[in-house]
Design a protein around this motif. Sequence first.
Motif, PDB file in Angstrom:
ATOM      1  N   UNK A  55      16.231   8.073  41.965  1.00 37.46           N
ATOM      2  CA  UNK A  55      17.325   6.760  42.128  1.00 37.46           C
ATOM      3  C   UNK A  55      16.868   6.462  40.690  1.00 37.46           C
ATOM      4  N   UNK A  56      17.964   5.414  40.323  1.00 37.61           N
ATOM      5  CA  UNK A  56      17.925   4.793  39.119  1.00 37.61           C
ATOM      6  C   UNK A  56      17.749   3.469  38.806  1.00 37.61           C
ATOM      7  N   UNK A  57      17.174   2.834  38.021  1.00 33.07           N
ATOM      8  CA  UNK A  57      17.178   1.550  37.814  1.00 33.07           C
ATOM      9  C   UNK A  57      17.582   1.223  36.318  1.00 33.07           C
ATOM     10  N   UNK A  58      18.497   0.041  36.215  1.00 32.01           N
ATOM     11  CA  UNK A  58      18.852  -0.373  34.800  1.00 32.01           C
ATOM     12  C   UNK A  58      17.879  -1.303  34.090  1.00 32.01           C
ATOM     13  N   UNK A  59      17.270  -0.785  33.009  1.00 26.79           N
ATOM     14  CA  UNK A  59      16.219  -1.587  32.466  1.00 26.79           C
ATOM     15  C   UNK A  59      15.994  -1.111  30.845  1.00 26.79           C
ATOM     16  N   UNK A  60      15.592  -2.186  29.963  1.00 28.78           N
ATOM     17  CA  UNK A  60      15.508  -1.410  28.844  1.00 28.78           C
ATOM     18  C   UNK A  60      14.158  -1.697  27.891  1.00 28.78           C
ATOM     19  N   UNK A  61      13.139  -2.525  28.773  1.00 29.56           N
ATOM     20  CA  UNK A  61      11.882  -2.765  27.991  1.00 29.56           C
ATOM     21  C   UNK A  61      10.928  -1.362  28.547  1.00 29.56           C
ATOM     22  N   UNK A  62       9.593  -1.386  27.809  1.00 28.08           N
ATOM     23  CA  UNK A  62       8.812  -0.389  28.103  1.00 28.08           C
ATOM     24  C   UNK A  62       8.223  -0.424  29.264  1.00 28.08           C
TER      25      UNK A  62
END
Length: 473
Positions: A55-62
């Motif tokens: 499944x996917x998550x929306x996220x930009x940080x490490x």
Amino acid sequence: MPGAPGVGDPYYPGDGNGGYDVSHYDIRLTYTPESDRLSGTTTILATPTAELSSFNLDFALDIRWVRVNNHPARVERDAADPTEVVVTPKAALREGEPVTVVVRYAGTPSEVAVDGFTAWKRTATGALAVDEPHIAEWWFPSNDHPTDKATYDVSVEVPDDVVALSNGVLEGTGTQRAGWTRWNWRSTEPQATYLAFLAIGDYDVRHSTAPSGLPVVNAYDTALGDLRPSAEASVERTPEVVEFLESLFGPYPFEAQGGVVTRDLGFALENQTRSVYDAGFFSRGTNLSVVVHENAHQWFGDSVALGKWSDIWLNEGFASYAEFLWSEHSGEGTAAELAQYLYDSIPAGDEFWQVLPGDPGPENQFHSAVYDRGALAVHALRTAVGDEVFFEILRTWLDAKRGGHGTIEEFVELAERLSGRQLDEVFEVWLFTKGKPQAGPNGAEGAEARAAVAEPESYREISFTHEQLAKRR
């Protein structure tokens, strides 16, 4: 099967994720203002809607690591869209069986760009995680689309001389180590991801109780200077504004009220239970219009979210029209007068009339036409069906959709059913047809409304609201 990387929104195809519904986010963070360093853990409670191999998550940080049902999971970034985090659990997730996902992460949000910009706003004393349509990617992993709402616990540790504000009720503060304080906030009603916020910095915080018994938390940047009195004179009236809106829309849908005033935003946003305002809104004195606008969103946009981002009129048209209703309530010009003045003041050849509130496109999502022509569309509906049916439509919509989401198509169907009328001439002309409508928002009564005094004060306030909103990017 793998979950889809988006929910299919026509404006933002990568937003949200398919295959699961989130019920709760527990976000536990530590933030250091001097370095803009954010670290923490988000625990996500979700239920798969299909069997999922990933499944996917929306996220930009490490991301440091992810665990699914207590087992380490494999984490990959989508090369084409680095905000798409693909999580592969040790074992496939079964449809309908609750799942616990724990994500550990860290980063410097102000240095992270998505599509060329960062929505995180570093300030002199802290930061603001406040924006629309996207902000969650910079501070917590999520299923980032308004159609998947959840409840929230937000716990933020900051230095002792710094305040950490968020949505809902302050459950308390505490100290676990010298020099640091943890602020704990809880939101118990379903909330969209972009409406979850952080305001960290040097604020004066005021706690009170509304006549309804709900807690009220207002906060003011200590550097507001001579704007502080007009900001307080506006935002401290939030319970009064909410009472007025309840008389029109029905019961207030949340567990707390309030507002935050800062110098560093450039716009206002209707974060659930606690809107955030740029201090510039109060540069000419009190501004109840913007307080009304953002609190009307607690019903239109927060309690009832848009089903897709092209439905933005359901948020902004009704919040803008609430400003007209407040003017009428305050004796500063009727809604009919303000609507007619606005219609008459914009020439037929102005590009304003080329933007369609019912489908403005992502590039015009926050164009003044979505707000102003959107409000004219609401008034045209009121003119067409009469006051009794008009307010019945609003209250029925808000009651039926409370805690969920809706589309323009669903709203039109409800309006036609309750009015017993076919309303194409209203919705097609005002929302979906380019050009200035030949008949004004008051229909045949437009000539009478034209007799109003020149430029009501409340319209100047509305114009200023849009001027500020135009600076979002």
